[in-house]
Motif scaffolding. Structure first.
Motif, PDB file in Angstrom:
ATOM      1  N   PHE A 190       0.802  -1.222   0.000  1.00  0.00           N
ATOM      2  CA  PHE A 190       0.000   0.000   0.000  1.00  0.00           C
ATOM      3  C   PHE A 190       0.840   1.280   0.000  1.00  0.00           C
ATOM      4  O   PHE A 190       0.803   2.054  -0.951  1.00  0.00           O
ATOM      5  N   LEU A 191       1.601   1.515   1.078  1.00  0.00           N
ATOM      6  CA  LEU A 191       2.304   2.788   1.210  1.00  0.00           C
ATOM      7  C   LEU A 191       3.240   3.064   0.040  1.00  0.00           C
ATOM      8  O   LEU A 191       3.301   4.190  -0.471  1.00  0.00           O
ATOM      9  N   LYS A 192       3.977   2.066  -0.375  1.00  0.00           N
ATOM     10  CA  LYS A 192       4.961   2.237  -1.441  1.00  0.00           C
ATOM     11  C   LYS A 192       4.313   2.743  -2.720  1.00  0.00           C
ATOM     12  O   LYS A 192       4.924   3.489  -3.491  1.00  0.00           O
ATOM     13  N   ARG A 193       3.068   2.363  -2.949  1.00  0.00           N
ATOM     14  CA  ARG A 193       2.372   2.688  -4.189  1.00  0.00           C
ATOM     15  C   ARG A 193       1.417   3.868  -4.064  1.00  0.00           C
ATOM     16  O   ARG A 193       0.869   4.318  -5.061  1.00  0.00           O
ATOM     17  N   MET A 194       1.194   4.357  -2.839  1.00  0.00           N
ATOM     18  CA  MET A 194       0.144   5.349  -2.613  1.00  0.00           C
ATOM     19  C   MET A 194       0.632   6.756  -2.308  1.00  0.00           C
ATOM     20  O   MET A 194      -0.048   7.733  -2.637  1.00  0.00           O
ATOM     21  N   THR A 195       1.786   6.903  -1.664  1.00  0.00           N
ATOM     22  CA  THR A 195       2.175   8.223  -1.152  1.00  0.00           C
ATOM     23  C   THR A 195       3.674   8.454  -1.258  1.00  0.00           C
ATOM     24  O   THR A 195       4.460   7.519  -1.057  1.00  0.00           O
ATOM     25  N   PRO A 196       4.094   9.683  -1.553  1.00  0.00           N
ATOM     26  CA  PRO A 196       5.525   9.995  -1.567  1.00  0.00           C
ATOM     27  C   PRO A 196       6.146   9.974  -0.172  1.00  0.00           C
ATOM     28  O   PRO A 196       7.371  10.013  -0.039  1.00  0.00           O
ATOM     29  N   GLN A 197       5.302   9.901   0.853  1.00  0.00           N
ATOM     30  CA  GLN A 197       5.793   9.761   2.221  1.00  0.00           C
ATOM     31  C   GLN A 197       5.952   8.285   2.602  1.00  0.00           C
ATOM     32  O   GLN A 197       6.062   7.956   3.786  1.00  0.00           O
ATOM     33  N   ASN A 198       5.961   7.417   1.614  1.00  0.00           N
ATOM     34  CA  ASN A 198       6.073   5.976   1.864  1.00  0.00           C
ATOM     35  C   ASN A 198       7.293   5.630   2.704  1.00  0.00           C
ATOM     36  O   ASN A 198       7.208   4.807   3.625  1.00  0.00           O
ATOM     37  N   ILE A 199       8.410   6.262   2.401  1.00  0.00           N
ATOM     38  CA  ILE A 199       9.647   5.962   3.123  1.00  0.00           C
ATOM     39  C   ILE A 199       9.576   6.463   4.561  1.00  0.00           C
ATOM     40  O   ILE A 199      10.059   5.798   5.485  1.00  0.00           O
ATOM     41  N   VAL A 200       8.967   7.610   4.762  1.00  0.00           N
ATOM     42  CA  VAL A 200       8.884   8.178   6.105  1.00  0.00           C
ATOM     43  C   VAL A 200       7.999   7.313   6.998  1.00  0.00           C
ATOM     44  O   VAL A 200       8.400   6.896   8.095  1.00  0.00           O
ATOM     45  N   ILE A 201       6.785   7.019   6.519  1.00  0.00           N
ATOM     46  CA  ILE A 201       5.851   6.228   7.321  1.00  0.00           C
ATOM     47  C   ILE A 201       6.338   4.787   7.454  1.00  0.00           C
ATOM     48  O   ILE A 201       6.383   4.222   8.543  1.00  0.00           O
ATOM     49  N   GLY A 202       6.719   4.196   6.335  1.00  0.00           N
ATOM     50  CA  GLY A 202       7.185   2.816   6.354  1.00  0.00           C
ATOM     51  C   GLY A 202       8.506   2.633   7.067  1.00  0.00           C
ATOM     52  O   GLY A 202       8.840   1.520   7.492  1.00  0.00           O
TER      53      GLY A 202
END
Length: 297
Positions: A136-148
Motif C-alpha cells: 500500500f504505502l509504497k504505491r500510494m504516497t511519496p511519504q512511503n519511506i517516512v511512514i514505512g
C-alpha cells in the motif's frame, strides 16, 4: 516470461537473494547493538543466539514477501530486473511457502526461547513492512519511506526487548535514530533512480515533488538525524567517545546533504547513499565501543 526462464530450476542462491541478506545483516547488527546496550554486562549466548536467529528469520520472511509483491515492478527496473521472482526462477507459490516457513520458524524461536514481547513486535514489523508498506504505502504516497521507515527502524528495539523483556527509553531512542536516518538514505537512492521509479509509477518524492524539493528534505532530515544521534548522550546511555563519533559522522552526512542541495554532480546521490550505510554501521559500532570500554559522561 519465456519458456527457457520457466525451465530454469531455482538454486539455493535464489532463495538466499530473496531474503535480502545484506539488508538483514544490517538489521541484525542494529539488533545486536540493542541487545548489548540493554545490559551493563555481556549478553549470554542463551539470549543472543535465539534472539538473533528469530529476528533474522522473521526479517528474511518479510523480505521474501517484498520480492513477490514487487515482481512486476522489479522486472522493469535495471537495479532489480534479475531478481528470482521477477525472472520466474522462483514461482509465487514457492516463494510464499518459503516466506511462511521462515516466518513461522522465526516466531517459534522467539516465543519459545526469547520472550513474547519480542515475538509480537517482530510480527507487527513483518505486517508493517511485508504488507502495509509493500502493498500500500509504497504505491500510494511519496511519504512511503517516512511512514514505512518505522517498521524498518525497529531491529534495535527487538534486540533490547530480547534482553529486558520491556519497552524502555534507550531502545526507543535507537529506533528514533534509524527512523530519522531512513528518509535521507532512501531519497538519495531515489534521486539516482528517479527515471526508473517514474517508469513504474512508484510515487517516490523526486517523482512527485521534484529533485529540488527532495534535496531540501534530505537536508532537513539530516539535521533531525544528527540531533537524534545525540540523545544517547543526553540520557546518559553513552559518553564522550560516542559523542565525538556521532558529531564526526554527522558532519560527514551533513557534508553530503549540502552537496546534494548544491547539486554538485550526478554522482552525488549515490555517494550520499553509500555514505549513509557507512554512517549507520559506524554509529552503532561507536555505541558498542563506548558502552563497553569507556565511561559515560
Amino acid at each position: 516470461m519465456s519458456e527457457l526462464t520457466q525451465a530454469v530450476r531455482p538454486s539455493w542462491r535464489d532463495y538466499l537473494e530473496m531474503c535480502k541478506p545484506r539488508v538483514v545483516a544490517l538489521m541484525l547488527l542494529c539488533a545486536l547493538v540493542g541487545m548489548f546496550l540493554a545490559t551493563p554486562g555481556w549478553v549470554g549466548l542463551d539470549v543472543l543466539v535465539p534472539g538473533i536467529l528469530g529476528i533474522g528469520l522473521v526479517a528474511a520472511s518479510a523480505a521474501v514477501v517484498n520480492h513477490i509483491a514487487d515482481a512486476e515492478i522489479d522486472i522493469r527496473m535495471a537495479r532489480t530486473a534479475n531478481r528470482p521472482v521477477a525472472t520466474g526462477r522462483v514461482g509465487t507459490l514457492s516463494g510464499l511457502a518459503f516466506s511462511a516457513a521462515l516466518g513461522v520458524a522465526g516466531m517459534a524461536v522467539l516465543l519459545l526461547w526469547t520472550n513474547a514481547l519480542t515475538a509480537w513486535l517482530n510480527l507487527a514489523s513483518w505486517v508493517g513492512y511485508g504488507l502495509v508498506y509493500t502493498l500500500f504505502l509504497k504505491r500510494m504516497t511519496p511519504q512511503n519511506i517516512v511512514i514505512g521507515g518505522l517498521f524498518g527502524a525497529a531491529p534495535p528495539l527487538f534486540g533490547w526487548t530480547a534482553v529486558t523483556g520491556a519497552l524502555e527509553p534507550g531502545g526507543l531512542i535507537l529506533v528514533l535514530i534509524i527512523f530519522a536516518w531512513t528518509p535521507p538514505h532512501f531519497w538519495a537512492l531515489a534521486l539516482d533512480r528517479k527515471a526508473e521509479y517514474q517508469a513504474v509509477n512508484i510515487p517516490m518524492l523526486p517523482v512527485t515533488h521534484g529533485e529540488r524539493h527532495t534535496r531540501r528534505h534530505i537536508f532537513f532530515y539530516t539535521l533531525i538525524l544528527i540531533a537524534s544521534s545525540l540523545l544517547p548522550v543526553a540520557i546518559g546511555m553513552s559518553g564522550w567517545a560516542y559523542l565525538v563519533a556521532a558529531l564526526g559522522l554527522g558532519a560527514g552526512f551533513l557534508y553530503w546533504s549540502v552537496a546534494l542541495l548544491a547539486n554538485r554532480g550526478p554522482k552525488v546521490p549515490m555517494q550520499t547513499f553509500r555514505y549513509s550505510i557507512i554512517y549507520l554501521m559506524a554509529l552503532f559500532i561507536a555505541l558498542l565501543i563506548d558502552h563497553y570500554w569507556l565511561v559515560p559522561v
